[in-house]
Design a protein around this motif. Structure first.
Motif, mmCIF file in Angstrom:
data_model
loop_
_atom_site.group_PDB
_atom_site.id
_atom_site.type_symbol
_atom_site.label_atom_id
_atom_site.label_comp_id
_atom_site.label_asym_id
_atom_site.label_seq_id
_atom_site.Cartn_x
_atom_site.Cartn_y
_atom_site.Cartn_z
ATOM 1 N N THR A 123 0.742 -1.085 0.158
ATOM 2 C CA THR A 123 0.035 -0.062 -0.159
ATOM 3 C C THR A 123 0.805 1.115 -0.267
ATOM 4 O O THR A 123 1.883 1.197 0.407
ATOM 5 N N THR A 124 0.215 2.318 -0.594
ATOM 6 C CA THR A 124 0.910 3.710 -0.610
ATOM 7 C C THR A 124 0.115 4.663 -0.159
ATOM 8 O O THR A 124 -1.184 4.548 0.144
ATOM 9 N N ALA A 125 0.579 5.944 -0.183
ATOM 10 C CA ALA A 125 0.065 7.161 -0.087
ATOM 11 C C ALA A 125 -1.223 7.269 -0.764
ATOM 12 O O ALA A 125 -2.425 7.824 -0.556
ATOM 13 N N TYR A 126 -1.129 6.847 -2.111
ATOM 14 C CA TYR A 126 -2.107 6.955 -3.030
ATOM 15 C C TYR A 126 -3.033 5.692 -3.323
ATOM 16 O O TYR A 126 -4.313 5.735 -3.434
ATOM 17 N N GLY A 127 -2.441 4.338 -3.197
ATOM 18 C CA GLY A 127 -3.214 3.260 -3.229
ATOM 19 C C GLY A 127 -2.378 2.294 -3.076
ATOM 20 O O GLY A 127 -1.827 1.639 -1.906
ATOM 21 N N GLY A 172 4.589 8.185 -2.516
ATOM 22 C CA GLY A 172 4.009 9.563 -1.579
ATOM 23 C C GLY A 172 4.290 9.182 -0.128
ATOM 24 O O GLY A 172 3.855 9.627 0.872
ATOM 25 N N LEU A 173 5.180 8.236 0.362
ATOM 26 C CA LEU A 173 5.234 7.872 1.836
ATOM 27 C C LEU A 173 6.582 8.519 2.093
ATOM 28 O O LEU A 173 7.116 9.077 1.389
ATOM 29 N N HIS A 174 6.750 8.352 3.498
ATOM 30 C CA HIS A 174 7.826 9.279 4.089
ATOM 31 C C HIS A 174 8.258 8.102 5.526
ATOM 32 O O HIS A 174 7.561 7.453 5.710
#
Length: 947
Positions: A123-127, A172-174
């Protein structure tokens, strides 16, 4: 006066003259320093990026002594560097070799950590996105150099991970974000940012051993699923028990167990061939491109020297003219021509030395300052900032020598002037030589002829030689071309007329600057033209999997197909769709071999039978194909390859249909959205139950022949009821709507069947996916959002886009354009500055007789424009000669290959880089003129005439 005393006085005079004329001296120093700076920075960067053997080993195995792996072939023998290896002995093992227990291969007392990777959806910040997860204890000291921490902390335990910077940017992660491995269902916290020093662009996640694969395997066992096959590939970093490391004896012992070993000690200090079993039976050699690298380095240095001589030479000439009274005084004091030459050459020595030292120092400082940017662009870290003092001294010496070369011709001219001319300031009257331009024109014609002949005969050597000869001939013609410029300004306003006449009158100053611009632009245009042509060729040969401007959502099986409505809704919500969508179904006969693939002999089949004869059989795939290809031109061969009869022979790829014959079931929307066939008659035919054939080569008299084999798979109870008994073959002829020839190359579709026609023929259909018309490929964030929605709906679907190649080398073309533009601006600016210094008396006279202040600005602008535009136009013409000739070489080679293999494309276009040429021919000269006009002072302080 002794020789040493004379040169000491000359150097003192040159130093004082340089200090008095600071502006002109700064121009000369800048022109010498800039190429030296560039060569210095390139040398340091090349040496720093070109890793040593020890640095490569560190990137491969970190701080460990060796890297162990299992090639899966049992006992083996290897070369000391581990690049070459083979099975030990003459007998090949039968069947699959079981994996070895690596612990038996490690040296006694050694310590090891494993490296194992697996592809996964996270999973990511977008999907949701697909990436690679590596189980590797990155916090271990042995990992230093292979994996380094950039920010945060290394992962510890089963709930943490580290990520590379490219993965974080894409997802989009950190640091602190949480990501879930979709298949395992476990969530992890990202604790740090890590990087591979030798691959800064990799997108990966790192976890400790046992944190991902073991839980995933447990979940897979529980759900009776299978992990991806490459999870079994494991490498081991091993540290020896003592300070001696892992020697050749340890490597041979590990080979007997089946392990392949790359040992730091062995690679850096290899054993003699007599101790290497594999060296007794095989010989390995590795390519060495040092010769090509040296040739490229010599070419770059030669270009830099040429630029300096062409641009700095006029500056010394102007300086000698402005110091002619001082040179005359040298003659009145007893100095002869040797001393006058020494004074001018001393100016080249002084300014060359300053420029060389400044260039080397600035190159070093700029490389250090921009090191992170250079590393990011190269995709790897410097092993170390490697400085070669000898090479830097040679570069500085070249700058110094070039300064002397640039001052040589002005020194000879100054020495020839009489003392009376020097003291009175008269230049004398000299007629231009008619021999040089005549010889230059002949040499130019000869060079073009040699280059063209080399291109048609396939000789790159002749092309290179002819291009150099042609450029030298054009250089000899430049003074005459510059002289003709004065005649073009008879009816122009004052400023452009004076600029043209000044350029023609002072050819010794203008011609070298025009030549410098021409040389830089010629090289850039040649490379840009060749690259643009090669890209057009590769684009022509590219075989797309989907139609341009489309995107497909597909299902893997019937169960996944039930979730297509949810996937369609997600696509329409997250991705911009411009042309609507079209649903399609796959079609098959007999058993569904897309699911039951274990026994393909019991699968049904559908075959679209291709008629024989002209217009149906591809002439390039018959017995007389080679004789036919020998008679065809490249364009005729290209047209034949693109014909419907031949397009399937090389362009049958496609991912829209699972059937080998590219037959799908769909409606009129599929024609418009995917095939781009907006034909009411075709749409009406589909609605009426008539198939639409996109490749007319399969039709005869408006009909096609469909051969179908109906059978069943023993495991497929559903189809066994539909097709009881033995296999049955049927042949059907049916009317079709035949599309125009241009639609034969539609990827993945050869014929579209209406649903009711497929049912009438006894074929099975199943919804397979949807096609969407999109203005551009979706971004990473958009794809991740759709993937997450699909996964949330149950998975089994995938999103496919066609990223058609284009602008792959746009960065290189941009760099070439910027390089040529900077040289053009620099040469034009220097020439304008010299013109202002050389024509100070004329400008004073203009101000004295009442010329408006703007005349001075406009004159400078047009002087700059004349040099830039003339050099760019000549450089463009000169650059096209080698580019076109090299493409003729490619055409010659392609034609030879095509006559051997008739299905090989011989398409070799010549595409001009209009964007690059437009920027150089229009934007850069206008910019040069505007900058010169803007930076020139309007008013001039009148000075009282001397004498």
């Amino acid at each position: 006066m002794s020789l040493f005393t004379g040169w000491r006085a000359a150097l003192r005079i040159a130093r004082r003259d340089a200090m008095r004329a600071k502006g002109r001296s700064a121009l000369v120093v800048a022109m010498i320093a800039l190429p030296v700076l560039g060569v210095t920075a390139a040398d340091i960067t090349y040496r720093s990026i070109d890793s040593t053997e020890a640095e490569q080993l560190t990137a491969q195995m970190g701080a460990a002594d060796a890297l162990f792996s299992d090639p899966g072939m049992g006992p083996l023998q290897q070369m000391p560097d581990g690049r070459g290896y083979d099975i030990a002995g003459d007998e090949r093992p039968e069947g699959e070799v079981p994996p070895i227990d690596m612990r038996t291969a490690f040296p006694k007392g050694g310590r090891a950590i494993s490296i194992q990777s697996v592809p996964a959806s996270v999973t990511t910040a977008y999907g949701l996105t697909n990436t690679e997860i590596v189980e590797f204890r990155t916090s271990d000291p042995m990992a230093r150099g292979k994996i380094d921490l950039v920010e945060g902390a290394y992962p510890h335990g089963n709930g943490e991970m580290a990520a590379t910077e490219p993965f974080l940017k894409s997802s989009g992660l950190h640091i602190g974000s949480r990501t879930t491995v979709d298949s395992a269902g476990r969530t992890y916290t990202i604790t740090g940012v890590v990087e591979q020093p030798d691959d800064l662009k990799s997108q990966q996640l790192y976890a400790d051993p046992g944190a991902v694969i073991a839980p995933w395997q447990a979940a897979a066992d529980r759900d009776r699923k299978v992990l991806p096959p490459n999870t079994g590939s494991t490498e081991w970093l091993v540290k020896g028990s003592g300070s001696a490391g892992i020697g050749w004896g340890d490597v041979l012992a590990a080979n007997k167990t089946g392990a392949l070993v790359v040992s730091r000690q062995v690679v850096l200090d290899p054993p003699p061939d007599s101790e290497v079993p594999m060296a007794q039976s095989a010989s390995y050699s590795y390519g060495n491109d040092s010769g090509e690298a040296s040739a490229a380095l010599v070419t770059v240095v030669a270009m830099a020297l040429l630029e300096i001589v062409l641009l700095a030479g006029p500056a010394f000439a102007v300086g000698a003219r402005r110091s002619r009274r001082q040179l005359g005084l040298v003659g009145t004091c007893g100095g002869d021509r040797r001393h006058v030459r020494a004074v001018v050459l001393s100016g080249g020595l002084v300014l060359g030395a300053i420029g060389a030292v400044t260039g080397v120092a600035a190159g070093l400082l700029l490389t250090v300052a921009f090191r992170p940017l250079i590393e990011d662009w190269a995709g790897q870290r410097f092993g170390s900032l490697l400085l070669k003092p000898t090479e830097l001294l040679v570069i500085a010496a070249l700058g110094l020598v070039t300064g002397l070369l640039a001052a040589f011709a002005p020194a000879v001219v100054a020495a020839r002037q009489s003392v009376l001319e020097s003291l009175t300031g008269r230049r004398g009257v000299r007629r231009s030589s008619r021999v040089l331009p005549t010889v230059g024109a002949c040499v130019l014609a000869l060079g073009v002829a040699i280059a063209v002949f080399g291109g048609t005969s396939g000789s790159s050597t002749l092309v290179a030689g002819g291009s150099v000869v042609a450029e030298l001939g054009l250089l000899a013609c430049i003074p005459v071309i510059v002289g003709l410029l004065g005649r073009l300004g008879r009816r122009l306003p004052l400023s452009p007329r004076m600029a043209l006449r000044d350029a023609a009158r002072n050819r010794g100053r203008t011609a070298p600057a025009v030549a410098a611009v021409m040389a830089a632009v010629a090289g850039s245009v040649a490379i840009a033209t060749y690259m643009s042509s090669s890209l057009a060729e590769s684009d022509q040969d590219y075989r797309p999997m989907l139609s341009k401007g489309t995107m497909v959502v597909s299902s893997t099986d019937a169960k996944a197909a039930e979730r297509l409505p949810l996937a369609r809704a997600s696509v329409e919500q997250h991705i911009t769709v411009t042309g609507g969508h079209a649903d399609f179904s796959r079609v098959w006969a007999g058993s569904d071999c897309n699911v039951y693939y274990e026994d393909e002999s019991t699968c049904g089949s559908i075959e679209l039978v291709k008629p024989t004869g002209k217009g149906h059989t591809c002439p390039l795939n018959t017995k007389g194909a080679k004789e036919l290809a020998a008679r065809l031109s490249a364009e005729e061969h290209r047209q034949m390859m693109r014909s419907p009869a031949c397009t399937d022979e090389y362009n049958s790829w496609g991912s829209l249909s699972s059937d080998a014959n590219n037959i799908v079931v769909g409606g009129p929307e599929l024609l418009r959205t995917y095939a781009k066939l907006d034909d009411p008659a075709a749409a009406a035919a589909l609605k009426a139950g008539t198939p639409v054939l996109l490749n007319q080569a399969y039709a005869k008299d408006g009909e096609v022949t469909l051969k179908t084999v109906h059978t069943y798979n023993a495991k497929d109870e559903k189809n066994r009821k539909l097709h009881p008994g033995p296999a049955r073959t049927s042949t059907d002829r049916m009317k079709v709507y035949v599309a125009d020839a241009e639609y034969a190359a539609t990827p993945g579709i050869r014929m579209i069947l209406p649903q009711r026609t497929a049912e009438r023929l006894g074929l099975h259909t199943e919804p397979s996916g949807s096609v969407y018309a999109v203005p551009h490929p979706p971004s990473d964030a958009e794809e991740q959002r759709v993937s997450a929605a699909i996964d949330q709906a149950g998975g089994g679907l995938w999103l496919q886009t066609e990223r058609i190649p284009g602008d792959r080398e746009s960065i290189i073309l941009l760099i070439l354009t910027l390089f040529a533009g900077v040289v053009t601006l620099g040469a034009a600016a220097i020439t304008t500055g010299l013109a202002k210094a050389d024509a100070e008396a004329d400008l004073t006279t203009l101000s004295a007789i009442g010329a408006p202040p703007r005349v001075r600005r406009s004159l400078s602008g047009f002087q700059c424009l004349v040099v830039a535009l003339t050099g760019v136009l000549l450089g463009t013409a000169a650059g096209l000669v080698p580019a076109v000739a090299l493409r003729l070489v490619d055409l010659h080679n392609a034609m030879q290959q095509m006559r051997k293999e008739p299905m090989e494309s011989a398409f070799t276009p010549i595409v001009l880089p209009w964007a690059t040429i437009g920027i150089l021919a229009v934007v850069v000269p206008l910019l040069a003129g505007l900058l010169a006009a803007a930076l020139t002072r309007s008013r001039l302080t009148l000075a009282r005439r001397a004498g």
